[in-house]
Design a protein around this motif. Structure first.
Motif, mmCIF file in Angstrom:
data_model
loop_
_atom_site.group_PDB
_atom_site.id
_atom_site.type_symbol
_atom_site.label_atom_id
_atom_site.label_comp_id
_atom_site.label_asym_id
_atom_site.label_seq_id
_atom_site.Cartn_x
_atom_site.Cartn_y
_atom_site.Cartn_z
ATOM 1 N N GLY A 150 38.937 12.025 47.710
ATOM 2 C CA GLY A 150 39.495 11.986 46.254
ATOM 3 C C GLY A 150 40.729 13.253 46.365
ATOM 4 N N CYS A 151 41.752 13.131 45.309
ATOM 5 C CA CYS A 151 42.545 13.554 44.580
ATOM 6 C C CYS A 151 42.407 14.419 43.263
ATOM 7 N N THR A 152 43.516 15.314 43.200
ATOM 8 C CA THR A 152 43.573 15.673 41.822
ATOM 9 C C THR A 152 42.941 15.209 40.844
ATOM 10 N N SER A 153 43.424 13.602 41.274
ATOM 11 C CA SER A 153 42.315 13.004 39.634
ATOM 12 C C SER A 153 41.351 12.465 39.801
ATOM 13 N N GLY A 154 41.152 12.334 41.273
ATOM 14 C CA GLY A 154 39.455 11.927 41.074
ATOM 15 C C GLY A 154 38.726 12.959 41.877
ATOM 16 N N HIS A 155 39.225 14.217 41.938
ATOM 17 C CA HIS A 155 37.982 15.729 42.054
ATOM 18 C C HIS A 155 38.545 16.235 41.170
ATOM 19 N N ALA A 156 39.881 16.962 40.912
ATOM 20 C CA ALA A 156 40.152 17.562 39.848
ATOM 21 C C ALA A 156 39.976 18.203 38.539
ATOM 22 N N ILE A 157 40.476 16.248 37.777
ATOM 23 C CA ILE A 157 40.039 15.544 36.427
ATOM 24 C C ILE A 157 38.611 14.912 36.554
ATOM 25 N N SER A 158 38.446 13.768 37.231
ATOM 26 C CA SER A 158 37.112 13.130 37.104
ATOM 27 C C SER A 158 36.070 13.981 36.725
ATOM 28 N N GLY A 159 35.842 14.646 37.979
ATOM 29 C CA GLY A 159 34.952 15.828 39.209
ATOM 30 C C GLY A 159 34.447 16.365 38.596
ATOM 31 N N LEU A 160 35.074 17.555 38.235
ATOM 32 C CA LEU A 160 35.285 18.753 36.946
ATOM 33 C C LEU A 160 34.850 17.530 35.155
ATOM 34 N N SER A 161 35.714 17.487 35.588
ATOM 35 C CA SER A 161 35.257 16.362 33.701
ATOM 36 C C SER A 161 33.650 16.838 34.070
ATOM 37 N N ASN A 162 33.030 16.054 35.127
ATOM 38 C CA ASN A 162 31.786 15.959 35.034
ATOM 39 C C ASN A 162 30.871 16.878 35.634
ATOM 40 N N LEU A 163 31.622 17.708 35.756
ATOM 41 C CA LEU A 163 30.218 18.632 36.330
ATOM 42 C C LEU A 163 30.028 19.114 37.633
ATOM 43 N N GLN A 164 30.869 17.838 38.540
ATOM 44 C CA GLN A 164 30.751 17.985 39.849
ATOM 45 C C GLN A 164 30.248 18.997 40.348
ATOM 46 N N TRP A 165 29.596 20.144 41.623
ATOM 47 C CA TRP A 165 30.515 21.166 42.030
ATOM 48 C C TRP A 165 30.927 20.449 43.413
ATOM 49 N N PRO A 166 30.346 19.651 43.708
ATOM 50 C CA PRO A 166 31.334 19.607 45.416
ATOM 51 C C PRO A 166 32.877 18.883 45.075
ATOM 52 N N SER A 167 33.741 18.165 43.166
ATOM 53 C CA SER A 167 34.482 18.313 43.495
ATOM 54 C C SER A 167 35.086 19.711 42.556
ATOM 55 N N LEU A 168 34.523 20.589 42.425
ATOM 56 C CA LEU A 168 34.553 21.858 42.530
ATOM 57 C C LEU A 168 35.574 22.803 43.914
ATOM 58 N N VAL A 169 34.076 22.124 45.049
ATOM 59 C CA VAL A 169 34.431 22.627 46.181
ATOM 60 C C VAL A 169 35.742 22.537 46.311
ATOM 61 N N ALA A 170 36.317 20.845 46.361
ATOM 62 C CA ALA A 170 36.868 20.264 46.819
ATOM 63 C C ALA A 170 38.652 20.890 46.018
ATOM 64 N N THR A 171 38.291 21.096 44.700
ATOM 65 C CA THR A 171 39.532 21.619 43.804
ATOM 66 C C THR A 171 39.878 22.836 44.530
ATOM 67 N N ILE A 172 38.733 24.121 44.733
ATOM 68 C CA ILE A 172 39.291 25.324 45.634
ATOM 69 C C ILE A 172 39.969 24.873 46.426
ATOM 70 N N CYS A 173 39.617 24.046 47.071
ATOM 71 C CA CYS A 173 40.044 24.218 48.524
ATOM 72 C C CYS A 173 41.596 23.197 49.020
ATOM 73 N N PHE A 174 41.609 22.960 47.938
ATOM 74 C CA PHE A 174 42.727 21.643 47.439
ATOM 75 C C PHE A 174 44.046 23.046 46.536
ATOM 76 N N MET A 175 43.461 24.645 46.414
ATOM 77 C CA MET A 175 44.590 25.106 46.018
ATOM 78 C C MET A 175 44.697 26.534 46.773
ATOM 79 N N VAL A 176 43.347 26.975 47.237
ATOM 80 C CA VAL A 176 43.965 27.102 48.639
ATOM 81 C C VAL A 176 44.747 27.301 49.732
ATOM 82 N N GLY A 177 45.030 25.681 50.237
ATOM 83 C CA GLY A 177 44.899 24.949 50.827
ATOM 84 C C GLY A 177 47.045 25.179 50.350
#
Lengths: 190, 171
Positions: free
Chosen positions: A148-175
Motif C-alpha cells: 500500500g501507499c500513503t492512501s492505503g496504509h497511512a490514511i485507510s490503514g491508520l484510520s482503521n487502527l491497523q498496526w502493520p500500517s503504522l509500521v509501513a507509515t513510519i518506514c515511508f517517513m524514515v525512507g
C-alpha cells in the motif's frame, strides 16, 4: 459566483484538505464497500497490460475497474484545478528550502513541480534517469512490496487502527527523511 | 529448465488494496456496477484531484519541506485526514452504517510482513525523489506536467518487477 471561484482559487488551508481527503475513506466505503488505496492501480495496469503469466497479476482486474475510474477522475481533477482554479501566485515555500534549492539552480516556483527539473530535456539526462525512472521505479516497487501507499496504509490503514500500517507509515517517513536530506541534494548536484 | 520443486509455502497475499484476491472475501460488493456505476468513483476521484492540487499536496516542493521539517503543512493534511477517516470508520462500525445498496460494510485486518518495512523504506526514498506518492503522480499529470508520464511508467515497471520477483523476496 465569481466570488466563489475567487475564493476557491486561493491555496487551501491544510485542515480543509485534510478533512476532504479523510472523507474519501467513508465516501468510498458507503458508495460501494471500496477501500481507498491508489497504488493498487499500478498493479491493475500490470494485470491488464502485461500479466505475463505471473501469479501476482493473474486476477480479475476488471472487478477493480472502479479504482481505475477513480484515478481517471484524479487526472481530470488535476487538470481542472490547474487550468480553471489555479492561484496565479508562486507556491509559498519555506525560505530555507527556497535558499537551498536556489543553490542547485531551482528558482522557478510557479508550478507544482519544479519546471527546471521536470522537463523533457532533463528526462533524457543522468539527473532525469534518477528523478523520473529510478524514483518512479522505487515508488512502484516499494508500494507494492509494502502492500500500500500513503492512501492505503497511512490514511485507510491508520484510520482503521491497523498496526502493520503504522509500521509501513513510519518506514515511508524514515525512507523519505533519508532521501530528502541525503539523496535528493546529491542528485540535484548531478 | 529446472522445474520448481514447490517446497516453499506460497506467500499469503496481504495486499488489502486488491479485494478480489481474498478467497475469504466477505465484503466485496456483490453488485457489478458497469461503466455507469463506476462513473461515481470517477466523480469522487475528480473532487479528490482538485483537493490534491489546491492543497499543494501534489507539490514536489511541499514534499521536500515535509521531509526537511521546514513546514507543518503536509503533517497537517495527513494528520487531519487520518483523524477524519478514523472518526468516520468508528461511526460506520458503531452505527453499522450500510452502503447505498444496503450491504454491510466490513473491515479486514492487515497482517504484518517484512515487506511493510523493506518496501516502506524503498517507497519513502522514491517519494522524496519524485515528490509524489501514487495519487499525486496522476494529479501532477493532470496539471500538465507531462514529463511525469515517465515517472508513472517507471512506477508501473517497478510494480511489475515486484510481481516478477515476489517469490524470491523476503516477506
Amino acid at each position: 459566483m465569481s466570488n466563489l471561484i475567487e475564493f476557491i482559487r486561493q491555496p487551501w488551508h491544510w485542515s480543509v484538505a485534510g478533512v476532504l481527503i479523510g472523507l474519501t475513506v467513508p465516501a468510498l466505503l458507503i458508495l460501494g464497500n471500496k477501500n481507498f488505496g491508489i497504488s493498487a492501480n499500478l498493479r491493475h495496469i500490470c494485470a491488464a497490460c502485461l500479466p505475463a503469466n505471473i501469479p501476482f497479476f493473474k486476477y480479475d482486474w476488471k472487478k477493480e475497474a472502479w479504482n481505475l475510474f477513480f484515478i481517471g477522475g484524479v487526472v481530470i481533477g488535476g487538470f481542472i484545478a490547474a487550468k480553471l482554479l489555479s492561484d496565479p501566485n508562486d507556491v509559498q515555500i519555506s525560505p530555507s528550502l527556497a535558499a537551498s534549492l536556489s543553490q542547485y539552480g531551482i528558482t522557478d516556483l510557479s508550478n507544482m513541480v519544479p519546471n527546471q527539473l521536470f522537463n523533457w530535456s532533463t528526462l533524457f539526462s543522468l539527473k532525469g534517469l534518477f528523478f523520473f525512472v529510478v524514483g518512479g521505479f522505487l515508488v512502484g516497487f516499494g508500494t507494492r512490496y509494502a502492500g500500500g501507499c500513503t492512501s492505503g496504509h497511512a490514511i485507510s490503514g491508520l484510520s482503521n487502527l491497523q498496526w502493520p500500517s503504522l509500521v509501513a507509515t513510519i518506514c515511508f517517513m524514515v525512507g523519505g527523511f533519508i532521501s530528502a536530506n541525503l539523496i535528493v541534494p546529491f542528485l540535484l548536484g548531478l | 529448465m529446472v522445474k520448481d520443486t514447490n517446497t516453499k509455502e506460497p506467500i499469503q497475499d496481504t495486499d488489502y488494496e486488491v479485494r478480489s484476491l481474498h478467497t475469504m472475501c466477505v465484503n466485496e460488493s456483490e453488485h457489478h456496477e458497469g461503466f455507469v456505476g463506476n462513473l461515481k468513483y470517477a466523480v469522487i476521484g475528480l473532487l479528490f484531484g482538485i483537493v490534491f492540487v489546491k492543497s499543494e499536496v501534489v507539490s514536489w516542493f511541499r514534499i521536500q519541506e515535509m521531509f526537511r521539517l521546514q513546514s507543518f503543512h503536509m503533517y497537517g493534511v495527513i494528520g487531519t485526514a487520518v483523524v477524519v477517516g478514523a472518526i468516520s470508520i468508528f461511526l460506520i462500525k458503531k452505527f453499522k452504517i450500510k452502503t447505498i445498496k444496503g450491504e454491510a460494510i466490513e473491515f479486514q485486518d492487515k497482517t504484518f510482513n517484512k515487506g511493510q518495512i523493506i518496501g516502506g523504506l524503498l517507497f519513502g526514498i522514491g517519494w522524496a525523489i519524485t515528490g509524489a506518492c501514487p495519487g499525486p503522480l496522476f494529479a501532477q499529470l493532470g496539471t500538465g506536467a507531462l514529463a511525469v508520464i515517465a515517472t508513472i511508467i517507471s512506477a508501473v515497471a517497478g510494480t511489475w518487477v515486484y510481481g516478477y520477483l515476489r517469490d524470491r523476496l523476503p516477506h
